[in-house]
Write a protein that holds these residues in place. Structure first.
Motif, mmCIF file in Angstrom:
data_model
loop_
_atom_site.group_PDB
_atom_site.id
_atom_site.type_symbol
_atom_site.label_atom_id
_atom_site.label_comp_id
_atom_site.label_asym_id
_atom_site.label_seq_id
_atom_site.Cartn_x
_atom_site.Cartn_y
_atom_site.Cartn_z
ATOM 1 N N GLY A 123 -3.827 -11.266 -2.193
ATOM 2 C CA GLY A 123 -3.596 -9.905 -2.665
ATOM 3 C C GLY A 123 -2.436 -9.235 -1.958
ATOM 4 N N VAL A 124 -2.332 -9.446 -0.647
ATOM 5 C CA VAL A 124 -1.231 -8.863 0.116
ATOM 6 C C VAL A 124 0.101 -9.451 -0.339
ATOM 7 C CG1 VAL A 124 -0.165 -8.749 2.406
ATOM 8 C CG2 VAL A 124 -2.604 -8.232 2.126
ATOM 9 N N ILE A 125 0.134 -10.778 -0.504
ATOM 10 C CA ILE A 125 1.379 -11.425 -0.928
ATOM 11 C C ILE A 125 1.796 -10.916 -2.300
ATOM 12 C CG2 ILE A 125 2.410 -13.641 -1.575
ATOM 13 C CD1 ILE A 125 0.562 -14.892 0.617
ATOM 14 N N TRP A 126 0.836 -10.825 -3.214
ATOM 15 C CA TRP A 126 1.173 -10.318 -4.545
ATOM 16 C C TRP A 126 1.602 -8.854 -4.466
ATOM 17 C CZ3 TRP A 126 -1.548 -12.570 -9.366
ATOM 18 C CH2 TRP A 126 -0.817 -12.228 -10.521
ATOM 19 N N TYR A 137 12.892 -14.736 -11.938
ATOM 20 C CA TYR A 137 11.755 -13.836 -11.732
ATOM 21 C C TYR A 137 11.303 -14.042 -10.288
ATOM 22 C CZ TYR A 137 7.303 -11.439 -12.518
ATOM 23 O OH TYR A 137 6.250 -10.557 -12.458
ATOM 24 N N LEU A 138 11.616 -13.087 -9.435
ATOM 25 C CA LEU A 138 11.441 -13.293 -7.994
ATOM 26 C C LEU A 138 10.016 -13.000 -7.549
ATOM 27 C CD1 LEU A 138 14.752 -11.714 -6.650
ATOM 28 C CD2 LEU A 138 14.303 -14.073 -7.356
ATOM 29 N N VAL A 139 9.487 -13.892 -6.717
ATOM 30 C CA VAL A 139 8.185 -13.712 -6.081
ATOM 31 C C VAL A 139 8.368 -13.970 -4.589
ATOM 32 C CG1 VAL A 139 6.878 -14.354 -8.136
ATOM 33 C CG2 VAL A 139 7.523 -16.118 -6.485
ATOM 34 N N PRO A 140 7.449 -13.485 -3.757
ATOM 35 C CA PRO A 140 7.604 -13.696 -2.315
ATOM 36 C C PRO A 140 7.519 -15.182 -1.953
ATOM 37 C CG PRO A 140 5.974 -11.994 -2.767
ATOM 38 C CD PRO A 140 6.278 -12.656 -4.071
ATOM 39 N N VAL A 141 8.235 -15.540 -0.896
ATOM 40 C CA VAL A 141 8.132 -16.871 -0.306
ATOM 41 C C VAL A 141 7.585 -16.696 1.107
ATOM 42 C CG1 VAL A 141 9.989 -17.811 -1.724
ATOM 43 C CG2 VAL A 141 10.531 -16.798 0.496
ATOM 44 N N ASN A 142 7.363 -17.813 1.801
ATOM 45 C CA ASN A 142 6.747 -17.737 3.127
ATOM 46 C C ASN A 142 7.482 -16.782 4.063
ATOM 47 O OD1 ASN A 142 4.735 -19.489 2.440
ATOM 48 N ND2 ASN A 142 5.661 -21.278 3.375
ATOM 49 N N ALA A 143 8.810 -16.771 3.991
ATOM 50 C CA ALA A 143 9.600 -15.926 4.896
ATOM 51 C C ALA A 143 9.377 -14.437 4.646
ATOM 52 C CB ALA A 143 11.084 -16.259 4.752
ATOM 53 N N ASP A 144 8.833 -14.077 3.486
ATOM 54 C CA ASP A 144 8.598 -12.668 3.158
ATOM 55 C C ASP A 144 7.221 -12.181 3.604
ATOM 56 O OD1 ASP A 144 11.074 -12.323 1.655
ATOM 57 O OD2 ASP A 144 10.143 -13.614 0.138
ATOM 58 N N VAL A 145 6.377 -13.106 4.067
ATOM 59 C CA VAL A 145 4.971 -12.770 4.321
ATOM 60 C C VAL A 145 4.740 -12.597 5.821
ATOM 61 C CG1 VAL A 145 2.581 -13.497 4.017
ATOM 62 C CG2 VAL A 145 4.298 -14.048 2.267
ATOM 63 N N THR A 196 6.461 -6.300 7.880
ATOM 64 C CA THR A 196 6.303 -7.037 9.133
ATOM 65 C C THR A 196 4.875 -7.075 9.660
ATOM 66 O OG1 THR A 196 7.010 -5.009 10.264
ATOM 67 C CG2 THR A 196 8.673 -6.717 9.892
ATOM 68 N N ARG A 197 4.004 -6.240 9.123
ATOM 69 C CA ARG A 197 2.627 -6.241 9.615
ATOM 70 C C ARG A 197 1.723 -5.626 8.565
ATOM 71 N NH1 ARG A 197 -0.013 -3.020 13.830
ATOM 72 N NH2 ARG A 197 1.828 -1.685 13.868
ATOM 73 N N VAL A 198 0.551 -6.226 8.358
ATOM 74 C CA VAL A 198 -0.446 -5.686 7.429
ATOM 75 C C VAL A 198 -1.814 -5.810 8.084
ATOM 76 C CG1 VAL A 198 -1.550 -5.883 5.169
ATOM 77 C CG2 VAL A 198 0.904 -6.339 5.395
#
Length: 726
Positions: A630-633, A660-668, A606-608
């Protein structure tokens, strides 16, 4: 020298071309008489081809040729190291892994080639059950590789452990990961007589040029490689892979241009991956937090045919002031495709070290930031040399203050909001930069005052076009609107691969040296040309800004670059040769907040907040973009990514972005970024270091540490999925 160009958040100079669809990527290249290729892949992991029937495929409409090991031209195995495969496929009937190319179909359209590829019938003889997991084989210590020996020791670890008041030991596992750039790998080969132009998705023009020259036994000067834009690479487009030389060979046989664009599934077995790893790490420390010893062993997968390791241990050896240390990099041979480097290769060992340090902080009842500060080192602990600069301590303080770290209750499960558990974690970000061969560069100053700079480098999406334009503008004192920076062509002065975070310091140094030479030469003309307002002014008193040269003693006395070049009556040309770039270290501190649903086990970042020291910040917008990436990865690395391999067949079972799951906008989450922005005196690129790979390091462990703080459960097996937490 101008002082208002470098550092500005200048939008990318090529951005309009990209957002309007005008930028021509490799797969967009259209050549008269172009035909299309498609690969047929092995369905078994070990064995030999006993028969291959291409008759139905060859009978399909539009098919021009079907190449197999029986009729593919013989190619020479390249000795040039960036060809990572220890063999060229479609040369023998031997099968090394599932998904290995066994045939290449060429047809007039892509659809025709794909259809015909489905009709190729291949029979195999299996030579045994495949092995695909680290537990399936014996570990061994590989011989010295390109990065040196696979063992590193200093001091006496046994004695250091005996001196410790507290010892912790842990094991961490990270699964196989795959690069997933938006742009797939693509090659278009065009022959004109004995010369070939290769339009290629590459992070290394020179790599492709040398490998094609060797494999097809063509003089290096007769191979031209072009790659104007790259839709991501992340390391997968740094080496040269077999599909490139196979496409070139097919085009030479057919006498017409051939284009091959890999499918997403083909990319999972054709272009490398981050190898699965297991790490055992042990720390010993005194009560005051001083680490007395570190023992670390990383074991990673290698293919049967090659033993080079890419999940490197620099963070273990270099980062902290640890007097007694042992590091081993071990391997297990498996029946899998060739491993490779993947963005932030140091992230694996960084994860284990930074997660274990959190465990040590809890064992010592010490704040994790305090523990890291207590073991900070201003020098490279591997060779004892001082870094050009290292502002990591300031990164800790600034990031912690903005994050609000002082309000953290260190007790696990002590912080809640609503129905969710809240966890705060932190880690050090650190990655080596440079330390590789540099770059050449050339420049033309036109009689119209416009500047053209050319370097045979690549822009893999990090902003190379833009920051090099800014460096040139800063050194020359010329508006960026009057500067054109060209790259992506092996006909330009050669440059090293865009990898190892070396482009900014390597190419940046070349551009700075080139523009310094050019500015001095133009000043020399300005103070000697008849009729020049600067005639007779001492050259050392001349400054440059806004496209003009002026007398520092009287800025009203000035002439333009345009007038100097115009007076010369011809374009002025300059060139510099490559020089090696020093090894640097970009560092930072990253703080993360997670929220965990205690009933469902769902983890949300929720915060970085991160603060980074990368030397001079060449462009605040592109540098911030690298942090966001880098944060998203890092979120994907920690919570989602996992290449799954069927243990019975050694086949990858999720070779696409649905499995193969990667983050989407809702995960960032919201990501707050700070920079120290102090020049590194060891860097000749206006004090800038490479930075692209640094921001991902630290994020993975910070998330895992935050999850422990939220839940009280220490998970050491990535990814951190719901089932493991529950």
């Amino acid at each position: 020298m101008s002082t208002d160009v470098v550092g500005r958040p200048l939008s990318r100079v090529e951005s309009r071309l990209k957002v309007t669809g005008t930028a021509e990527y490799t797969a967009d290249v259209q050549i008269p008489r172009l035909v299309h290729a498609y690969m047929v892949m092995s369905s078994v992991a070990v064995g030999r081809i006993t028969s291959i029937d291409t008759r139905s495929a060859e009978a399909e409409q539009g098919v021009l040729a079907v190449f197999t090991h029986e009729n593919m031209p013989r190619l020479k195995q390249p000795a040039y190291r960036p060809f990572f495969k220890p063999y060229i496929p479609i040369q023998t009937p031997d099968i090394h892994h599932a998904g290995q190319p066994v045939a290449l179909v060429v047809a007039r359209t892509l659809e025709q080639a794909q259809r015909a590829a489905e009709l190729v019938e291949v029979a195999y003889e299996s030579t045994g059950a495949p092995h695909s997991d680290l537990t399936d084989g014996e570990t061994f210590l590989p011989p010295e590789g390109p990065d040196g020996p696979n063992t590193s020791r200093r001091g006496d670890v046994k004695r250091g452990m005996a001196q410790a008041d507290v010892r912790i030991s842990a094991e961490y596992t990270i699964p196989m990961h795959h690069h997933n750039p938006i742009e797939p790998h693509a090659t278009t080969a065009v022959w004109e007589g004995s010369k070939v132009t290769v339009y290629e998705t590459t992070q290394g023009l020179s790599n492709t040029q040398h490998v094609v020259s060797e494999a097809l036994e063509v003089p290096l000067a007769d191979v031209r490689v072009v790659s104007r834009y790259l839709g991501g690479g992340f390391g997968s487009k740094g080496p040269v892979w077999p599909h490139t030389v196979l496409t070139c060979a097919a085009a030479r046989v057919l006498g017409r241009p051939v284009k091959l664009v890999l499918s997403r599934a083909h990319m999972y077995t054709s272009n490398g991956h981050r190898a699965q790893t297991h790490q055992r790490i042990e720390f010993g420390a005194r009560r005051d937090g001083r680490i007395t010893a570190l023992d670390h062993v990383i074991t990673q997968q290698v293919t049967r045919d090659d033993v080079v390791l890419f999940n490197s241990s620099e963070p273990i050896r270099m980062l902290y002031d640890i007097p007694n240390l042992s590091n081993e990099q071990r391997a297990v041979r498996l029946d899998l495709p060739t491993q490779s480097f993947m963005r932030s290769p140091e992230a694996c060992t960084s994860h284990a070290q930074e997660a274990a340090l959190d465990e040590l902080a809890y064992a010592l009842d010490m704040d994790p930031v305090t523990l890291r500060k207590r073991n900070w080192s201003a020098r490279n602990m591997e060779d004892g040399k001082e870094w050009g600069s290292n502002h990591l301590l300031e990164c800790y303080d600034r990031a912690a203050k903005v994050f609000g770290w002082s309000r953290r209750d260190p007790r696990p499960r002590s912080m809640r909001e609503g129905g969710e558990l809240v966890g705060w974690g932190m880690a050090t970000a650190a990655h080596t930069t440079g330390g590789r061969p540099g770059s050449g560069a050339r420049m033309t100053l036109g009689t119209d005052g416009k500047v053209l700079i050319q370097v045979g480098t690549q822009d893999i999406g990090t902003g190379t076009y833009t920051i090099m334009t800014q460096i040139a503008g800063e050194v020359l004192g010329v508006p960026v609107a009057d500067i054109t920076f060209e790259l992506g062509d092996s006909a330009f002065p050669s440059s090293y691969t865009s990898g190892a975070s070396t482009t900014a310091p390597g190419v940046g140094s070349a551009v700075k040296r080139l523009c310094t030479v050019a500015r001095s030469a133009v000043v020399g003309l300005a103070v000697t040309q008849p009729g020049s307002r600067l005639r007779g002014v001492p050259a050392e008193r001349v400054r440059a800004s806004d496209g003009h040269l002026f007398d520092a003693a009287d800025p009203r006395v000035r002439v333009s670059y345009r007038s100097v070049a115009g007076h010369a009556g011809r374009p002025l040309a300059f060139q510099v040769e490559p020089t090696d770039t020093p090894l640097g270290y970009s560092v930072g501190a990253v703080f993360v907040e997670v929220r965990v649903d205690p009933l469902l086990g769902r983890i949300r970042v929720t915060r970085v907040n991160g603060c980074y020291d990368l030397g001079t910040v060449l462009n605040r917008k592109t540098a911030r973009s690298q942090v966001l990436g880098g944060v998203i990865w890092g979120i994907g690395f920690t919570l989602f990514e996992h290449t799954l391999v069927d243990p019975a067949s050694a086949r990858i079972v999720n070779p696409d972005l649905s499995g193969y799951l990667v983050p989407v906008n809702a995960d960032v989450p919201d990501v707050q970024v700070q920079f120290i922005d102090e020049p590194d005196p060891a860097s000749d690129a206006l004090g800038a270091r490479g930075f692209g790979e640094t921001p991902m390091t630290g994020v993975t462990a910070a998330i895992a540490n935050a999850v422990f703080h939220a839940t009280g459960k220490r998970m050491r097996d990535l990814p951190l999925t719901l089932d493991k937490l529950l």
